[in-house]
Design a protein around this motif. Structure first.
Motif, PDB file in Angstrom:
ATOM      1  N   VAL A   1      38.848 -14.417  45.824  1.00  0.00           N
ATOM      2  CA  VAL A   1      39.419 -15.387  44.898  1.00  0.00           C
ATOM      3  C   VAL A   1      40.183 -14.639  43.810  1.00  0.00           C
ATOM      4  CG1 VAL A   1      38.961 -17.269  43.290  1.00  0.00           C
ATOM      5  CG2 VAL A   1      37.526 -16.996  45.319  1.00  0.00           C
ATOM      6  N   ASP A   2      41.449 -14.990  43.657  1.00  0.00           N
ATOM      7  CA  ASP A   2      42.294 -14.469  42.580  1.00  0.00           C
ATOM      8  C   ASP A   2      42.661 -15.643  41.680  1.00  0.00           C
ATOM      9  OD1 ASP A   2      42.540 -11.812  43.732  1.00  0.00           O
ATOM     10  OD2 ASP A   2      43.864 -12.732  45.214  1.00  0.00           O
ATOM     11  N   ALA A   3      43.033 -15.332  40.437  1.00  0.00           N
ATOM     12  CA  ALA A   3      43.453 -16.383  39.503  1.00  0.00           C
ATOM     13  C   ALA A   3      44.718 -15.939  38.789  1.00  0.00           C
ATOM     14  CB  ALA A   3      42.352 -16.675  38.493  1.00  0.00           C
ATOM     15  N   VAL A   4      45.651 -16.877  38.639  1.00  0.00           N
ATOM     16  CA  VAL A   4      46.882 -16.635  37.902  1.00  0.00           C
ATOM     17  C   VAL A   4      46.989 -17.735  36.844  1.00  0.00           C
ATOM     18  CG1 VAL A   4      49.388 -16.484  38.033  1.00  0.00           C
ATOM     19  CG2 VAL A   4      47.995 -15.624  39.926  1.00  0.00           C
ATOM     20  N   THR A   5      47.166 -17.330  35.600  1.00  0.00           N
ATOM     21  CA  THR A   5      47.233 -18.286  34.504  1.00  0.00           C
ATOM     22  C   THR A   5      48.428 -17.966  33.621  1.00  0.00           C
ATOM     23  OG1 THR A   5      46.063 -19.218  32.604  1.00  0.00           O
ATOM     24  CG2 THR A   5      45.649 -16.904  33.105  1.00  0.00           C
ATOM     25  N   GLY A   6      48.831 -18.935  32.816  1.00  0.00           N
ATOM     26  CA  GLY A   6      49.936 -18.712  31.897  1.00  0.00           C
ATOM     27  C   GLY A   6      49.528 -17.882  30.688  1.00  0.00           C
TER      28      GLY A   6
END
Length: 91
Positions: free
Chosen positions: A84-89
């Motif tokens: 699981v990877d996460a990309v956020t602003g």
């Protein structure tokens, strides 16, 4: 569940279209209900990804960490052995 001859190996999943707490794009406002699935609905999708043999999920959303329950979804996928990877602003 519908059986397909293809396997989902990677998935990019937008949990929320939210931008910031002070403003939001017209598409977000027009959706009325926020355009988001509930955590329960997301967990059901997570189960389907697990059943399909998905190996990697990237959770996105400009304010991903503002989506209450993102951590439960990520944990369920991780517990099943999915990266699981996460990309956020970053707000």
């Amino acid at each position: 569940m519908i059986e397909f001859p293809y396997k989902i190996e990677q998935c990019v999943w937008e949990l929320t279209p939210r931008l910031g707490k002070d403003w939001s794009p017209p598409a977000w406002r027009a959706a009325g209900d926020g355009g988001e699935m509930t955590v329960g609905e997301c967990l059901r999708v997570a189960e389907q990804l697990i059943e399909q043999g998905c190996r990697q999920v990237t959770l996105v959303g400009d304010e991903l960490f503002g989506y209450e329950g993102w951590d439960r979804i990520a944990r369920r996928l991780d517990d099943a052995g999915i990266r699981v990877d996460a990309v956020t602003g970053g707000m």
